[in-house]
Scaffold this active site. Sequence first.
Site, PDB file in Angstrom:
ATOM      1  N   PRO A   1       0.828  -1.203   0.000  1.00  0.00           N
ATOM      2  CA  PRO A   1       0.000   0.000   0.000  1.00  0.00           C
ATOM      3  C   PRO A   1       0.868   1.261   0.000  1.00  0.00           C
ATOM      4  O   PRO A   1       1.792   1.392   0.805  1.00  0.00           O
ATOM      5  CB  PRO A   1      -0.798  -0.125   1.304  1.00  0.00           C
ATOM      6  CG  PRO A   1      -0.801  -1.595   1.603  1.00  0.00           C
ATOM      7  CD  PRO A   1       0.531  -2.089   1.125  1.00  0.00           C
ATOM      8  N   GLU A   2       0.600   2.157  -0.926  1.00  0.00           N
ATOM      9  CA  GLU A   2       1.327   3.412  -1.020  1.00  0.00           C
ATOM     10  C   GLU A   2       0.424   4.539  -0.524  1.00  0.00           C
ATOM     11  O   GLU A   2      -0.643   4.289   0.044  1.00  0.00           O
ATOM     12  CB  GLU A   2       1.789   3.639  -2.460  1.00  0.00           C
ATOM     13  CG  GLU A   2       2.688   2.536  -3.009  1.00  0.00           C
ATOM     14  CD  GLU A   2       4.061   2.487  -2.346  1.00  0.00           C
ATOM     15  OE1 GLU A   2       4.423   3.454  -1.637  1.00  0.00           O
ATOM     16  OE2 GLU A   2       4.781   1.494  -2.527  1.00  0.00           O
TER      17      GLU A   2
ATOM     18  N   LYS B   1       3.171   7.071   4.460  1.00  0.00           N
ATOM     19  CA  LYS B   1       2.395   5.830   4.474  1.00  0.00           C
ATOM     20  C   LYS B   1       2.036   5.398   5.894  1.00  0.00           C
ATOM     21  O   LYS B   1       1.624   4.259   6.113  1.00  0.00           O
ATOM     22  CB  LYS B   1       3.173   4.734   3.749  1.00  0.00           C
ATOM     23  CG  LYS B   1       3.350   5.020   2.262  1.00  0.00           C
ATOM     24  CD  LYS B   1       3.996   3.875   1.512  1.00  0.00           C
ATOM     25  CE  LYS B   1       5.474   3.764   1.814  1.00  0.00           C
ATOM     26  NZ  LYS B   1       6.132   2.730   0.978  1.00  0.00           N
TER      27      LYS B   1
ATOM     28  N   ARG C   1      13.107  -3.306  -9.475  1.00  0.00           N
ATOM     29  CA  ARG C   1      11.678  -3.069  -9.664  1.00  0.00           C
ATOM     30  C   ARG C   1      11.389  -2.838 -11.143  1.00  0.00           C
ATOM     31  O   ARG C   1      12.190  -2.240 -11.860  1.00  0.00           O
ATOM     32  CB  ARG C   1      11.208  -1.847  -8.864  1.00  0.00           C
ATOM     33  CG  ARG C   1      11.360  -2.014  -7.373  1.00  0.00           C
ATOM     34  CD  ARG C   1      10.841  -0.801  -6.638  1.00  0.00           C
ATOM     35  NE  ARG C   1      11.014  -0.918  -5.207  1.00  0.00           N
ATOM     36  CZ  ARG C   1      10.599  -0.015  -4.329  1.00  0.00           C
ATOM     37  NH1 ARG C   1       9.977   1.076  -4.755  1.00  0.00           N
ATOM     38  NH2 ARG C   1      10.798  -0.190  -3.043  1.00  0.00           N
TER      39      ARG C   1
END
Length: 275
Positions: free
Chosen positions: A2-3, A58, A265
């Site tokens: 979750p960002e 976050k 990534r």
Amino acid sequence: MPELPEVEVTRRGIAPFVAGRRVERVDVRTAMLRWPVPADLAEQLRAREVLAVERRGKYLLFEVDAGWFIVHLGMTGTLRVLPVAGVPVAAKHDHIDWIFDEFVLRFRDPRRFGAVLWHPREAGDVHAHPLLASLGVEPFSPAFTGALLHARTRGRTVSVKQALLAGDMVVGVGNIYASESLFRAGIRPTTAAGKVSLPRYERLADAVRATLADAIERGGSTLRDFVGSNGESGYFQLDCFAYDRAGLPCRVCGTPIRQIVQGQRSTYFCPTCQR
């Protein structure tokens, strides 16, 4: 993971149920998450009224008169609001319940990379907490500008995408949102951060804000586990211009989207639209 948009969606879903309500009790079923859950968490929060629910990067910050309890969702964490009447029996990965008069706030985290911490008021303002003090600016704050990005990247050879992900300039721009923001700004993600001009950084700052705002409006992105406080998935990922569209035609020019790896990534970009 979750960002910022997913955490903000969670905050907005929780705040109307939590703010102004008293915690009747806290059930801690798992004492070790990313870090140990404070042994006195239940004692510190019992009968405390939640004064506000804020977000920093976050992290979710729940303020009570005695301090703040801090929640980080980690890789797979979620916070759900469940009615007390008929609340499901806690499952294997349901680690902590905050019980209020009419509902339960339940923290679930299959991989246990999330965190629940306590910051007493006598320790000072919560924003001085070691996990928060070094964070970059908030993307929706007046301090986040193209001029800031330009000034902070002079002489840096790291790619502009990796500079965005680092979190020391601006918080909450995770992998999916970095790729999408760079697409909207027309900047190739492999460009050295120190070589991006001020006008292009001004476009990038605008693109970051617009991308994150769109993601929040769409309930965030559900790539694997994320659901909002009501159990619903986000759907921002369904309308991406670049992210996870390798080989598909660019929605703007038709050129196939390329995929590369940066810092372990995946990065997606259009070789025509992004220069």
